[in-house]
Design an enzyme around this catalytic site. Structure first.
Site, PDB file in Angstrom:
ATOM      1  N   LYS B  79       0.849  -1.197   0.000  1.00 44.98           N
ATOM      2  CA  LYS B  79       0.000   0.000   0.000  1.00 44.98           C
ATOM      3  C   LYS B  79       0.879   1.240   0.000  1.00 44.98           C
ATOM      4  O   LYS B  79       1.891   1.287   0.708  1.00 44.98           O
ATOM      5  CB  LYS B  79      -0.901  -0.022   1.245  1.00 44.98           C
ATOM      6  CG  LYS B  79      -1.919   1.127   1.297  1.00 44.98           C
ATOM      7  CD  LYS B  79      -2.791   1.029   2.550  1.00 44.98           C
ATOM      8  CE  LYS B  79      -3.838   2.123   2.616  1.00 44.98           C
ATOM      9  NZ  LYS B  79      -4.668   2.018   3.839  1.00 44.98           N
ATOM     10  N   SER B 154      -9.658   1.811   3.301  1.00 45.99           N
ATOM     11  CA  SER B 154      -8.842   2.564   2.361  1.00 45.99           C
ATOM     12  C   SER B 154      -7.849   1.715   1.574  1.00 45.99           C
ATOM     13  O   SER B 154      -7.385   2.140   0.525  1.00 45.99           O
ATOM     14  CB  SER B 154      -8.063   3.636   3.114  1.00 45.99           C
ATOM     15  OG  SER B 154      -7.120   3.031   3.988  1.00 45.99           O
ATOM     16  N   SER B 178      -9.585  -0.347   7.559  1.00 43.70           N
ATOM     17  CA  SER B 178      -9.053  -0.188   6.204  1.00 43.70           C
ATOM     18  C   SER B 178      -8.385  -1.417   5.607  1.00 43.70           C
ATOM     19  O   SER B 178      -8.048  -1.419   4.424  1.00 43.70           O
ATOM     20  CB  SER B 178      -8.049   0.981   6.174  1.00 43.70           C
ATOM     21  OG  SER B 178      -8.746   2.198   6.102  1.00 43.70           O
TER      22      SER B 178
END
Lengths: 490, 490
Positions: B79, B154, B178
């Site tokens: 990420k 997210s 997330s």
């Protein structure tokens, strides 16, 4: 800001000043408070930096244990209670020298609280409360001058970012600029003793802000205070406080009110100026620093630090008076720094003459050090060497006057007294024949004085000794001179 | 053999048996990215050289008969909130566009030293703020199961990459759900360990007291293996826990019997959710019971306050954590400005997206003087109560099972205009974040879908929570559930 004529002494005496000091002291750790970068002063800009003190994304603080130990030393020496649990907090504000956009400090749970410093007011002891001692990180430094494009740009040096500081906040117990001066002096002395800071105001390792208000003498309510900043010397502190007190009295006397504000001391104009409200109207939005655990201080750690404390200035001062029979004034001066006190004790012990040691250190040696802009730790005359010189004086082997001359030479060359004397041909004249010759010369030139002596005015002997010493440039052995004079004159 | 559908165990065996090389494995995944990512858009940037270099190193080790790291040759995605040295790390924000960090996050470094090959950086909501990946400052990621739907967020890019076989495993960050929520929406396994279990060093901070780094995988066993590498004390993160890391993989066992395991089912988590999801989770619980677990109906009474509490704390911390993006040292700076404050304003206005600005404003507000007690301090108290709910519950149960998300993957754009509705997507995940307990989301069947409305069957995730540092139990139950078939045909 000033309203009309300056306040007279009479008007001023109707008021009482209330002063509290916030002192920032830079700790002498090798590395920064939250990373392992060097704290060295004067290195090329931004050379002592890493992701942590640059505030790069993703970097996290790790507390330097040594910084906590030093802060604890200071807190214990200030008679504070060290909290078993304290907490770091973020103080949020934007400024280019603050890379994270917040300063890691302590807020509602400081390291230590409820301490004190004793100062002296008109010969009496006065206790000044220390509200709190807390740990925090320093910010970087803005460089507004010295670059080709300084008219349009500012630069930032983050070497200082993350250097450990302690903030020592006093109670509003100080009542005059003189008291504030004394408080700060003692605070500085204490920090130097503890070797937790070099307290160098020029390099910013000791910084002072003052909260000042005035109230009618005898009142118990506080007046509105102003915060005075930019006090970067002891002298400025005193002047700025005196100015600010007078200014506030004038405002009140003129029927005005004091507005709570931050004011900057302008040393050129010798005035304080209010800062535009925009520059200080911060809401710092303090909240507990989530990147650090609460700081837990065990009883063992605290006691270990307590045991490591050196003898503190006040105790040492008292001991000097007691043990060496020194006047209070000498003891105070000699205990100003730990190095000076150590130096004195070494000389006093080696000579067995504490008063003589004190005199020579506080007058002659101090004079030479000041001339050379050095402190005692950089003295070219070591304590054993000074002791060597004083022993010679004590034995009467050399006169005091000669001693001064020799000391100056020792200071210049870092040699011992004997070495200097040999080099300069300053050795003592112990040759009886030579002294007799000088004595006779002087007697021949001063028949009147000889007459007086022989007529019973034996007190003139001292005058004759002086003449002989003068004629021999102080080199003649004084007891021998006396002995010969007595014989020749009778 | 389909090289992009392998488990970590299969990769280890295949490499050892020389059925394929690490380079072939990486190239196969790069090919898959080439084919699919123009539609899914999981990756923000690719690092082909870095991945291949690492793969060749693994291949050399194999050729030399050296011992391989536990993740040797495993192609992973990271990420874009985790720092990768020399590789742009943007947090999907324009303010960090092109920012190349000088160091690796601890988690990334640990993965790479275990032999993993970093394929690239995945898309997410800007600074991990969001539940759909639509808040990315660059583009939106699509759910591989239904391209017109969100992957969740997210960490949507990391979930989608694994779901679409564009990586074997990936790293995400979880602040309020997330990792778990996009895992549920994309039909993969996603886990966050106990707060402090995995280092946050090099994770760009959103809300420090809630941020976690955790893995995504297509099986519980893969996830356990990645967690194993990352878990454990990191001296660079003061909040990382000094708690021994058990052998998670060994503890998984084979066909696990859940005899005696008490599964808590909190009634607060089954009201007001999509009925199909509720039904799936109930079936999942039945499956656990069939394996010998005992269902215990429980209550977590402060659940209703969780969203408010979470959004106060996370925005407060975010407002401070994001202060460093000020245009002074790195990242975006507005091209034109009149003075320092104007530079700050224009940089932050132009660099941050709407959701980030919204949260900075909320956080600034709740920390402001006069509001701090009513919001931040109150939220901290509620956080304590929520944690206590869990601690009390875990006296009676071993794990707690809930839906991960109240809704399946929603359509792109469906919720962007209603931030509050978007915030409610986290309703089942934020409590564990606030309590700091570990959580995992495992696939739990699919919705039936509705061909008439052109709605495909969508993945459903079951959240399993365990007590602090009881990741082993969490993984055991999740693994047993997975082995029992996840009832894909539900």
């Amino acid at each position: 800001m000033s309203t009309g004529t300056p306040a007279s002494a009479e008007v001023l005496s109707k008021y009482e000043a209330v002063i509290g000091l916030e002192v920032h002291v830079q700790l002498l750790t090798k590395t920064k408070i939250f990373c392992s970068c060097s704290t060295r002063f004067g290195d090329p800009p931004n050379s002592n930096t890493c992701p942590v003190c640059l505030g790069l994304p993703g970097a996290l603080p790790v507390l330097n244990r040594e910084a906590v130990t030093m802060a604890m030393k200071a807190a214990l020496a200030l008679d504070c209670a060290v909290n078993p649990r304290s907490r770091f907090a973020r103080k949020n504000y934007f400024y280019p020298d603050l890379p994270k956009g917040y300063q890691i400090s302590q807020y509602d749970e400081p390291l230590a609280e409820f301490g004190r410093i004793e100062i002296e007011v008109d010969g009496a002891r006065k206790r000044i409360g220390v509200t709190r001692v807390h740990l925090e990180e320093d910010a970087g430094k803005m460089l507004h001058e010295g670059f080709a494009d300084s008219d349009s740009r500012s630069y930032v040096d983050l070497n200082r970012s993350g250097v450990p500081l302690i903030e020592i906040v006093s109670e509003p117990d100080l009542r005059s600029p003189e008291e504030a001066y004394d408080y700060l002096t003692r605070l500085k002395t204490l920090m130097l003793y503890l070797e937790v800071s070099d307290c160098n105001m020029e390099e910013g390792s000791l910084r002072v802000d003052a909260n000042v208000s005035v109230r009618p003498a005898g009142a118990s309510m506080f007046g509105t205070k102003t915060e005075v900043k930019n006090l970067n010397s002891f002298r400025f502190l005193q002047k700025a406080l005196a100015y600010e007190i007078e200014r506030q009295v004038e405002v009140l006397e003129g029927g005005g009110t004091i507005s709570q504000e931050t004011r900057l001391w302008d040393s050129r104009e010798q005035k304080t100026h209010g800062m535009r409200s925009k520059e200080f109207a911060h809401d710092y939005r303090y909240f507990p620093e989530p990147d650090l655990r609460p700081l837990a201080i065990s009883e063992e750690w605290k006691e270990e630090v307590r045991r490591s404390l050196p003898e503190l200035p006040q105790a040492r001062r008292e001991r000097f008076v007691r043990e060496y029979a020194l006047p209070e004034h000498d003891a105070t001066q000699l205990t100003a720094t730990r190095e000076l006190a150590n130096y004195f004790e070494e000389v006093a012990k080696a000579t067995g003459e504490p008063k003589l040691a004190a005199n020579w250190i506080l007058s002659e040696l101090t004079f030479l050090l000041n001339e050379a802009n050095r402190d005692i730790s950089q003295s070219p005359v070591s304590a054993p060497n000074l002791a060597g010189l004083l022993v010679l004086i004590q034995k009467g082997s050399i006169s005091g006057k000669m001693g001064k001359e020799i000391l100056a030479a020792m200071f210049a060359s870092a040699k011992t007294a004997n070495e200097v004397m040999a080099e300069k041909g300053l050795e003592q004249i112990n040759d009886t024949e030579r002294i007799i010759a000088v004595v006779r010369e002087i007697m021949a030139a001063n028949p009147k004085q000889v007459e007086q002596y022989r007529g019973g005015k034996t007190a003139t002997l001292g005058w004759f000794v002086g003449q002989v010493m003068k004629a021999t440039r102080g080199q003649a052995n004084p007891p021998l001179v006396q002995e010969i004079l007595k014989k020749e004159l009778s | 053999m389909e090289l992009t559908q392998l488990t970590i165990d299969a990769i280890r065996e295949g490499l050892a048996a020389r059925k394929f090389s690490a380079e072939e494995l990486v190239r196969a995944h790069q090919g898959e990215i080439e084919r699919k990512d123009k539609d899914v858009r999981a990756y923000l940037s690719l690092s082909p050289e870095r991945a291949l270099e690492q793969a060749r190193k693994v291949d050399r080790q194999i050729a030399a008969g050296e011992k391989l790291g536990p993740l040797a040759g495993v192609p992973v995605a990271i990420k874009d909130v985790l720092l990768t040295k020399g590789l742009a790390t943007t947090c999907a924000s324009k303010i960090l566009k092109g920012y190349v960090p000088p160091y690796d996050a601890t988690t990334v470094a640990r993965l790479e030293s275990a032999g993993a090959c970093v394929l690239g950086k995945t898309n997410c909501d800007e600074f991990a703020m969001g539940s759909s990946t639509e808040n990315s400052g660059f583009f939106t990621t699509h759910n591989p199961h239904a391209l017109d739907r969100v992957p969740g967020g997210s960490s949507g890019g990391s979930a989608a990459a694994v779901a679409a076989n564009m990586a074997v495993a990936s790293l995400g960050s979880d602040t309020g759900g997330s990792i778990r929520q996009p895992a549920a929406l994309c039909g993969v396994v996603g886990m966050m360990g106990t707060y402090g279990r995995v280092s946050r060093y090099g994770l760009v901070a959103f809300a420090s007291s809630l941020d976690h780094v955790g893995p995504f995988g297509r099986s519980v066993r893969d996830v356990a293996q990645v967690l194993q590498i990352m878990a454990g004390r990191d001296p660079l993160d003061s909040t990382s826990a000094d708690v021994p890391v058990p052998d998670y993989v060994a503890a998984l066992g084979g066909e696990n019997d859940l005899k005696g395991v008490r599964v808590g089912v909190p009634k607060e988590y089954f009201a007001g959710l999509n009925p199909e999801i509720g039904a799936n989770i109930e079936k999942g619980i039945d499956l656990l019971v069939k394996q010998g677990a005992r269902r215990v109906d429980i209550s977590l009474p402060h659940t209703d306050y969780a969203i408010a509490c979470y959004y106060i704390i996370c925005t407060a911390e975010a407002s401070s954590n994001l202060a460093r993006y000020d245009g002074v040292r790195y990242g975006y700076r507005a091209p034109e400005y009149s003075d320092l404050h104007d530079m700050y304003r224009k940089t932050r206005d132009g660099g941050f997206g709407a959701e980030v600005k919204r949260r900075i404003m909320l956080g600034t507000y709740v920390l402001s003087s006069g509001y701090y007690d009513a919001y931040y301090l109150k939220a901290q108290k509620v956080r304590t109560l929520i944690t206590r709910d869990y601690l009390e519950a875990f006296e009676d149960v071993d794990v707690i099972v809930t839906p991960t998300s109240p809704i399946p993957a929603f359509k792109l754009g469906e919720r962007v205009d209603n931030p509050l509705e978007m915030y409610l997507a986290d309703i089942y995940t934020v409590t564990a974040s606030l309590a700091g307990i570990p959580g995992i989301s495992v696939p739990c069947g699919r919705t039936k879908g509705d061909p008439a409305k052109n709605e495909p069957p969508l993945p459903v995730g079951m959240q399993i929570l365990a007590s602090h540092f009881d990741e082993t139990r969490l993984l055991q139950v999740a693994h047993a559930f997975e082995k029992a078939g996840r009832f894909e045909a539900a």
